[in-house]
Structure formats: C-alpha cells, structure tokens
Enzyme design. Structure first.
Site, PDB file in Angstrom:
ATOM      1  N   LYS A   1       0.846  -1.200   0.000  1.00  0.00           N
ATOM      2  CA  LYS A   1       0.000   0.000   0.000  1.00  0.00           C
ATOM      3  C   LYS A   1       0.880   1.248   0.000  1.00  0.00           C
ATOM      4  O   LYS A   1       1.871   1.320   0.731  1.00  0.00           O
ATOM      5  CB  LYS A   1      -0.913  -0.020   1.233  1.00  0.00           C
ATOM      6  CG  LYS A   1      -1.998   1.054   1.225  1.00  0.00           C
ATOM      7  CD  LYS A   1      -2.895   0.917   2.452  1.00  0.00           C
ATOM      8  CE  LYS A   1      -3.998   1.970   2.460  1.00  0.00           C
ATOM      9  NZ  LYS A   1      -4.821   1.886   3.702  1.00  0.00           N
TER      10      LYS A   1
ATOM     11  N   SER B   1      -9.804   2.233   2.654  1.00  0.00           N
ATOM     12  CA  SER B   1      -8.903   2.935   1.762  1.00  0.00           C
ATOM     13  C   SER B   1      -7.955   2.017   0.990  1.00  0.00           C
ATOM     14  O   SER B   1      -7.394   2.410  -0.029  1.00  0.00           O
ATOM     15  CB  SER B   1      -8.070   3.935   2.552  1.00  0.00           C
ATOM     16  OG  SER B   1      -7.205   3.269   3.469  1.00  0.00           O
TER      17      SER B   1
ATOM     18  N   SER C   1      -9.922  -0.097   6.869  1.00  0.00           N
ATOM     19  CA  SER C   1      -9.315  -0.006   5.538  1.00  0.00           C
ATOM     20  C   SER C   1      -8.584  -1.257   5.062  1.00  0.00           C
ATOM     21  O   SER C   1      -8.191  -1.332   3.895  1.00  0.00           O
ATOM     22  CB  SER C   1      -8.343   1.178   5.484  1.00  0.00           C
ATOM     23  OG  SER C   1      -9.056   2.385   5.476  1.00  0.00           O
TER      24      SER C   1
END
Lengths: 494, 99
Positions: free
Chosen positions: A77, A152, A176
């Site tokens: 990420k 997210s 997330s």
C-alpha cells in the site's frame, strides 16, 4: 501459478519447481495484462522486483536458509515508505516524492526475502472507504469493474482478487484492510494495535492506524503477519511481546468448545439481507464444527461511528500539518511562508482530506474541544468496556465485516455520511485497539458479489481469530468445491 | 441543526492553512453542519464519571538510551526538499518586515 496461494508458491519455490524470478515475472505480466482495467497499482517496480527475486534465488541456490515466504511477491500500500520508490499516499501533495528510508514493515519484508512488486492505490492519506478519493483515479473491483474495491486499501485488495499479487500490505484506521477484503472476497487482518510497527507508515490517525496482512487465504495472512509483526524500537507504541502464534493457529483451525459471541448491535437495519444471510450461514457452520454461539450486547457501539468521525479527523488535522511545503512534497505559489503553505495545501489536498482537516480543526478548537473531541474520547472508554464485558462471555466476537457488498463507483461520492456508514462494523475494534479479521462468507444472493465475516479477538490474542477464520474458510471451501476467487470474471480479455 | 457559517469555515481554513475557494467554503459550511449533527450524539453518553481514552495502550513516556545511531545523511534528508541551499531547507520568508 499466479492463482495459487502464497504458501503453495513458497512450497514450489522451496522444491525448486519454480524460481522467484519466474514467479515474479508471471505476476508482472499479469499486472501488465489487467491493471489498465483494475488500476490497483500507482507504481510498478519491474526492475527492482526482478532484482529482489534474483537475490532470493541466488541465496536459495547457495544453500542459505531462507524464510517461509522468501521469493513470493507482494503488493505494498502506497502509505508505507520504501526507500527510493515513489510514495504518494494517493495524494498530489507527495507527487514525485521518493522517500530516503524504509518503513519497518518494508525492512522486514526485505529481510524475509518477500519481493515487493510495487505500490498500490488508496484513498488519499487513507481517508475513505472506496478508493475513489485517490488523486490518481479510482481502483476498480475485479468482480465488477463498475464497482468499488473498498477503501482505503482498495488497490491492495483488488491486486489480490485480480491475481496481480498473492500477498499485500494494508493499513487499517477504521476498516481499511477489512472492508476492502470483504468486498473483494479476500482475507484481511488488522492486528492488535501495536502488533506491527508504524515506523514509516505515513500517519493519518496515530492512535488508530495499524498495518496488517492482506491475502487470499487465512494461512497466507498468518505467514505475512509473523513476517512483519513484533516489537520495533523505532515505534514507541509497538508492543514488546512475542507475535501471537498465528501460523500455528491457522494450521490448527480447531474451534471445538470455543465461545463465539454475536454482537447484537452489528446486524439488522442498514445491513443488506444477502450479507446477513451469509453471516448466519457462517454461524451455523461454526456451530456445526463444535463452537458455542452466544449473543452479546455492546450498547455503546451505536456511538462508535460518531466518536470515530471526531477522533480520526482531529488526529488527522494535527498529523497532516506536516505537509507544509518546506521539507518534502510539492510547493505552490510565492510570497510569505504562510501564503505558500496556504496555496500548497489548497492544491495538494483533495476534497475528503480538506473536509476532515476542517472538521478536526473545529473539534479541537477552544470552546468546542470538550463537547466534541473530549466527549468522543469518553465514548472510546465506553466502547472498550463493552468489549471487555463481551470478551468475558466469549473467546471471539463476530459480525458482518461491512453492511453491504461493493457499491457502484460514484454512487456515494457526494454523501459523506452514507460513505462513512460502510465502516460501522469495523470501527469499534480500532477505537479499542484490538484485532479484527475479515474472511469471505460467500456471494450475496441479490448481486452475486462477495461479503465478509468479521472475527474480533482481545488485544494480543490475534491467534484466536486465525483459528476461527481458518475453520470457516476450510468448511466453506468444502461446501463450494473451489475457492471463492475462481468466480472472478476473466480480466484483460480485450 | 448545527450552525456553521461560511465565516466560521473560513476561519477554520485559516487556522488549518488551506486557501479554500469560495465554492469550497460554501459547500463545506453545509456539509459540516450535517456531519456535526451526526457526530454530536457522542455528548448523550459522555457523562462526568466516564474517563477519556486518548490511546488504546496505557503507555506513559517511553524512554530510550541517548546514544548515537545511524541516521539520514544531510543529502538524504534534503532529497525531497522543494528548495535547498548550503545543506539547508530553503523556505520562503517567515517573518514580516516589521518583525
């Protein structure tokens, strides 16, 4: 090969059936083939990945001992810094920035010989539930490209579901990791707060942020959890205790006699009927495996979302003050330092980030502090007490991970409250700092899209959720006859 | 309905150092009112007797030994700077003429 689990890939590497260079190249090829549709990646490190893979192959060839996941590729990420590799956090603010150091998560990935393919897309600074808030455009859910992959960490979850990587790293501030896992049919784990170092994780809400593993199987997540977890002197909030034995728990999967608490407040109104049906089916399966199902009540959970949307924006308004156009990131405009800051932050931040900074600034401002931020902190205490009471009656607690399956891109973009409701079941664990896992529960009957089953465990008892997750996963695999992700439509066909 | 005026938002934006556009100021004052209404319910249960929790771990100060350890070189530390000069971050004027 790319459809296999990370554990299977590791076994093939260890048996000499495939090299890490071959395995890495196969994933880079898949990215080249499908990522124009999915947009899971913001940066693909082709050369770097092959170089890492080659190094692992050479180590193995020379007979050196390598760790269990050595040579297996992973998607990272874009909120975790990796030395020399562009890190944007999905924001224009950091466009072009190349960090001068590695986050501890990255250091541990490298120590374990895990090959980092590239950086995945995300809502800007991890604020969002759909990855639509990325300044670089949304990620598309491989199950249906017109839908969101969660957020997210939608880039990480989509990369797994599109077979672009067998492993990924996410971060979870209010869901997330878990909500993207739920809506893509993958596995996502938010470890106990302090279980994985936050050093080099670009902070959104420091008392809530937690990095963790994303994978396609519970065992794969466990291997990755053990690789990245544990005490780090660079993070003073990391817990100085051994990592819970999550791999052993995932291999065990015996839940006979375990007490599983169903949280009354995390079901009912607002939850899609098909999602609830799959949740109840999963409970029946767990009961049939010898677990005892009990109902528990956490009455203050109804206030968790409100508390979260005060605490997280408050901490964000403080954390994001670091983006001042002076030391890194973009610089816009001329004049005094203040004028440059104002202009840069106006251009560099997107709509949701500005909304939360302003909200947090309000909640922390004198005259409102006690009523908003102060009250939210008290609710945080009440929620922790709810968990303590519930864990007095059950070994783990469960709920649907998210109230619905993946919605359409654009559907909730103009309704912040509707968007925030996505995280209603995941937020309480962040507020209490305990662990949470999402495993696939099946495909909802209304739309054929995946839903998630959430398992929560007390702090540093992360092994319990791996045990339950592995048990449910194995039973569902037998029931379906094939992994859930075999149902993902073919991508990149055009 | 919470009452957040456009001027209130403009003041918050000033404090947060964001040069919001007119459009954004209008939008945000409406949105903030709705969001604040939704989150204000924390006050219903935040009694005097409930202690606040600021952090999930009961940590006090965490100390470490004061020893020199490897760190970034000046070049590395400056590698992302928008502007630099003589191994320093070069920034716009901070103090006004009269200061």
């Amino acid at each position: 090969m790319i459809k296999k689990s990370a554990a299977e890939m590791a076994a093939a590497l260890s048996a000499g059936e495939v090299t890490s260079v071959e395995l890495t190249q196969a994933h880079l090829d898949q990215i080249a083939k499908v990522d124009s549709d999915v947009h899971a990646f913001l940066h693909v490190d082709n050369d770097g990945a092959i170089a890492q893979a080659r190094a692992v192959d050479e180590k193995r060839k020379s007979g050196e001992r390598v760790s269990p996941l050595a040579g297996v590729p992973l998607a990272l990420k874009d909120v975790l810094v990796q030395k020399g590799i562009p890190t944007t956090c999905g924001s224009k603010m950091l466009e072009g920035w190349r960090p001068p150091y590695d986050s501890t998560v990255v250091t541990r990935l490298k120590e374990n010989g895990i090959v980092i393919l590239g950086k995945t897309n995300m809502d800007e600074f991890a604020m969002g539930s759909s990855t639509e808030n990325s300044a670089y455009g949304p990620t598309h859910n491989p199950w249906d490209l017109s839908r969101i992959p969660g957020g997210s960490g939608g880039g990480s979850s989509a990369a797994l579901a599109a077979f672009e990587a067998p492993l990924a790293i996410g971060t979870d501030t209010g869901g997330s990791i878990r909500q993207p896992a739920a809506v893509t049919g993958t596995v996502g784990v938010k470890p106990t707060y302090g279980g994985v170092s936050r050093y080099g994780l670009v902070a959104f809400s420091s008392s809530l942020d937690q990095a963790g593993p994303c994978a396609r199987t519970v065992l794969d997540a466990a291997y990755l959890h053990e690789a990245i977890g544990g005490y780090d002197r660079m993070d003073s909030t990391s817990i100085n205790e051994p990592v819970p034995a999550v791999v052993a728990a995932a291999k065990d999967g015996n839940i006979k006699g375990m007490k599983i608490g169903v949280i009354k407040e995390l079901q009912g109104d607002g939850y899609q009927p098909g999602v609830l049906k799959l949740f109840n089916q999963s409970l029946e399966i767990l009961a049939s495996l010898g677990a005892e199902i009990v109902e528990v009540s956490c009455k203050y959970f109804d206030y968790a979302l409100a508390a979260y949307y005060l605490i997280a924006p408050s901490e964000c308004s403080s954390n994001l003050a670091r983006f001042d156009a002076m030391r890194y990131g973009i610089r816009v405009g001329e004049g005094s330092a203040e004028e440059v800051m104002n202009a840069t932050r106006q251009v560099g931040f997107g709509r949701e980030v500005k909304r939360r900074i302003i909200l947090g600034t309000y909640a922390l401002s004198s005259g409102y502090y006690d009523a908003y931020y102060g009250s939210a902190q008290k609710v945080r205490t009440l929620i922790s007490r709810d968990f303590d009471n519930a864990f007095g009656k059950a070994d783990v607690l469960v709920s649907p991970t998210a109230p619905t399956t993946a919605f359409k891109i654009g559907e909730k973009a103009n309704d912040p409250i509707a968007m925030y409701l996505n995280d209603i079941a995941t937020i309480p664990t962040n507020l209490a700092g305990i662990g949470g896992m999402s495993v696939p529960s099946g495909l909802a009957e209304e739309d054929g899209l995946p839903a998630g089953f959430q398992i929560m465990a007390p702090a540093m008892k992360d092994d319990r959720m791996y045990k339950v997750g592995a048990a449910l996963e194995a039973a569902l695999l037998t029931k379906w006859g094939k992994p859930i992700l075999d149902n993902v439509p073919a991508l990149g066909a055009k | 309905m919470s009452n957040i005026s456009r001027d209130d938002v403009a003041n918050l934006a000033k404090l947060a150092r964001i040069d919001l556009s007119d459009d954004e100021l209008n939008h945000l004052s409406n949105e903030l009112a709705v969001i604040l209404d939704a989150v204000a319910r924390v006050q219903e249960v935040a009694g005097e007797d409930v202690p606040p929790t600021s952090h999930p771990l009961p940590l006090k100060n965490v100390f470490r030994v004061d020893e020199v350890r490897p760190s970034l070189t000046p070049d590395e530390a400056l590698s992302g700077a928008p502007a630099q000069e003589e191994q320093r971050f070069k920034v716009p004027q901070i103090l006004g003429e009269e200061q």
